[in-house]
Design a protein around this motif. Structure first.
Motif, mmCIF file in Angstrom:
data_model
loop_
_atom_site.group_PDB
_atom_site.id
_atom_site.type_symbol
_atom_site.label_atom_id
_atom_site.label_comp_id
_atom_site.label_asym_id
_atom_site.label_seq_id
_atom_site.Cartn_x
_atom_site.Cartn_y
_atom_site.Cartn_z
ATOM 1 N N GLN A 182 0.845 -1.195 0.000
ATOM 2 C CA GLN A 182 0.000 0.000 0.000
ATOM 3 C C GLN A 182 0.881 1.246 0.000
ATOM 4 O OE1 GLN A 182 -3.868 -0.313 0.452
ATOM 5 N NE2 GLN A 182 -3.038 -2.056 -0.630
ATOM 6 N N GLY A 183 0.809 2.034 1.069
ATOM 7 C CA GLY A 183 1.549 3.285 1.129
ATOM 8 C C GLY A 183 3.043 3.094 1.237
ATOM 9 N N VAL A 184 3.793 4.094 0.783
ATOM 10 C CA VAL A 184 5.249 4.084 0.845
ATOM 11 C C VAL A 184 5.740 5.419 1.395
ATOM 12 C CG1 VAL A 184 5.532 2.430 -1.025
ATOM 13 C CG2 VAL A 184 5.428 4.867 -1.563
ATOM 14 N N ALA A 185 6.940 5.400 1.981
ATOM 15 C CA ALA A 185 7.538 6.625 2.520
ATOM 16 C C ALA A 185 9.051 6.484 2.503
ATOM 17 C CB ALA A 185 7.052 6.885 3.947
ATOM 18 N N ASP A 227 -1.678 3.971 4.428
ATOM 19 C CA ASP A 227 -0.663 4.919 3.965
ATOM 20 C C ASP A 227 0.426 5.095 5.018
ATOM 21 O OD1 ASP A 227 0.530 6.606 2.189
ATOM 22 O OD2 ASP A 227 -0.961 8.202 2.323
ATOM 23 N N LEU A 228 1.584 5.595 4.556
ATOM 24 C CA LEU A 228 2.728 5.887 5.426
ATOM 25 C C LEU A 228 3.244 7.288 5.120
ATOM 26 C CD1 LEU A 228 4.892 2.634 4.994
ATOM 27 C CD2 LEU A 228 3.237 3.103 6.819
ATOM 28 N N LEU A 236 7.478 7.925 12.054
ATOM 29 C CA LEU A 236 6.765 7.313 10.939
ATOM 30 C C LEU A 236 5.292 7.204 11.303
ATOM 31 C CD1 LEU A 236 6.754 5.918 8.187
ATOM 32 C CD2 LEU A 236 7.169 3.749 9.374
ATOM 33 N N TYR A 237 4.450 7.867 10.524
ATOM 34 C CA TYR A 237 3.008 7.816 10.723
ATOM 35 C C TYR A 237 2.451 6.666 9.894
ATOM 36 C CZ TYR A 237 3.040 12.391 13.026
ATOM 37 O OH TYR A 237 3.263 13.432 13.898
#
Length: 313
Positions: A182-185, A227-228, A236-237
């Motif tokens: 899913q989300g990436v950061a 999400d991230l 890190l959220y």
């Protein structure tokens, strides 16, 4: 000199904060402080025709762009949530999910529709500049979802892939198979963090490549991750279907700090600004620096006057 150096060091490392914007699909867009205080619904369902809020990104001037999954539009709002216009629309951005600013400050849209593409959209006009920014990947994009620009462009798709592309040219670099990513950061070192929805965990891909490692295990948070993002506090959220979680991942393994809110689909931070108390400390630092300058000026004047008298004598 010492006062100026200390002030510059403080300003560079000064505490900052930014509001957190969270999309919630058919429930609209929520607004939090970065430490978890709910400020209310920023964009209500129906505003500007919004039906299903997904991807979100905030410009440097605070304008908010939201992908409307139901209407195949990218909508533009002011920082206060007032509708401005349908920024981008059409077959090249149909079924939009992830949004991010990239090369040249243009907006990039992950379109999960039949075209299954990453579109580059002019940052000013909303016109599609390039309907297929990425190229060279032997494995096709299977419904791109989340994308993030950093040292590289990372794209996750519904088919379970994590793609890396050159952030400037869109040329393919690598493809990995993950567990419904899913989300990436990106962290400051360029490491890539990926949320896996089926395993309900977060893994890290080291900058420059290499095998991924788990940093936040299954059970560390409730619900499935979506999400991230790294916040202004360097935490890190992790946005899940139930809440927002904050983890310290500086030591490798993630340490839970706290959680808040009701969860959502995508998230983004507003531009960071110094914390209110910081301005007072900067003012004190400036006063110290100016006072030091005045002292040096008086000393120079006395030395100059003394030199002139000695010459006259």
């Amino acid at each position: 000199m010492k006062a100026r150096t200390a002030l510059m060091a403080f300003v560079i490392a000064c505490p900052s904060y930014a509001d957190l914007i969270v999309t919630r699909g058919t429930l609209g867009v929520d607004h939090y402080t970065n430490d978890g205080t709910l400020l209310g619904t920023l964009i209500a369902p129906g505003t500007g025709g919004l039906q299903d809020a997904r991807g979100v990104v905030v410009s440097g001037s605070g304008q908010i762009y939201v992908a409307d999954f139901a209407n195949d539009d990218v909508l533009k709002f002011s920082s206060s949530g007032a509708f401005q216009n349908v920024f981008a629309s059409g077959t090249d951005v149909d079924t939009p999910l992830g949004l991010d600013f990239g090369t040249g400050g243009d907006l990039f849209v992950a379109s999960a529709g039949p075209t299954s593409n990453i579109a580059r959209v002019d940052k000013t006009t909303g016109a599609v500049l390039n309907a297929s920014f990425t190229s060279g990947n032997a494995t096709p994009l299977g419904g791109p979802q989340y994308l993030k620009f950093g040292p590289v462009l990372v794209v996750t798709d519904i088919a379970g892939h994590v793609f890396q592309f050159d952030a400037s040219t869109g040329n393919w670099i690598s493809t990995g198979l993950f567990d419904n990513p899913q989300g990436v950061a990106f962290n400051a070192a360029g490491d890539i963090f990926v949320a896996q929805r089926i395993s309900d965990n977060v893994v890290k891909i080291p900058a420059g490549g290499g095998p991924s490692t788990e940093v936040i295990p299954n059970g560390a948070f409730a619900g499935s991750p979506t999400d991230l993002a790294f916040g202004p506090d360097h935490l890190l959220y992790v946005l899940s279907s139930t809440a927002v979680y904050r983890f310290d991942v500086s030591g490798g393994a993630g340490v839970l700090i706290d959680s808040f809110g009701s969860g959502g689909r995508f998230m983004a931070f507003t531009p960071s600004v110094p914390e209110p108390g910081t301005w007072a400390m900067i003012a004190v630092g400036l006063a110290v620096m100016i006072g030091g300058f005045r002292r040096r000026l008086r000393e120079w004047q006395r030395e100059r006057c003394g030199s002139d008298h000695a010459t006259a004598g």
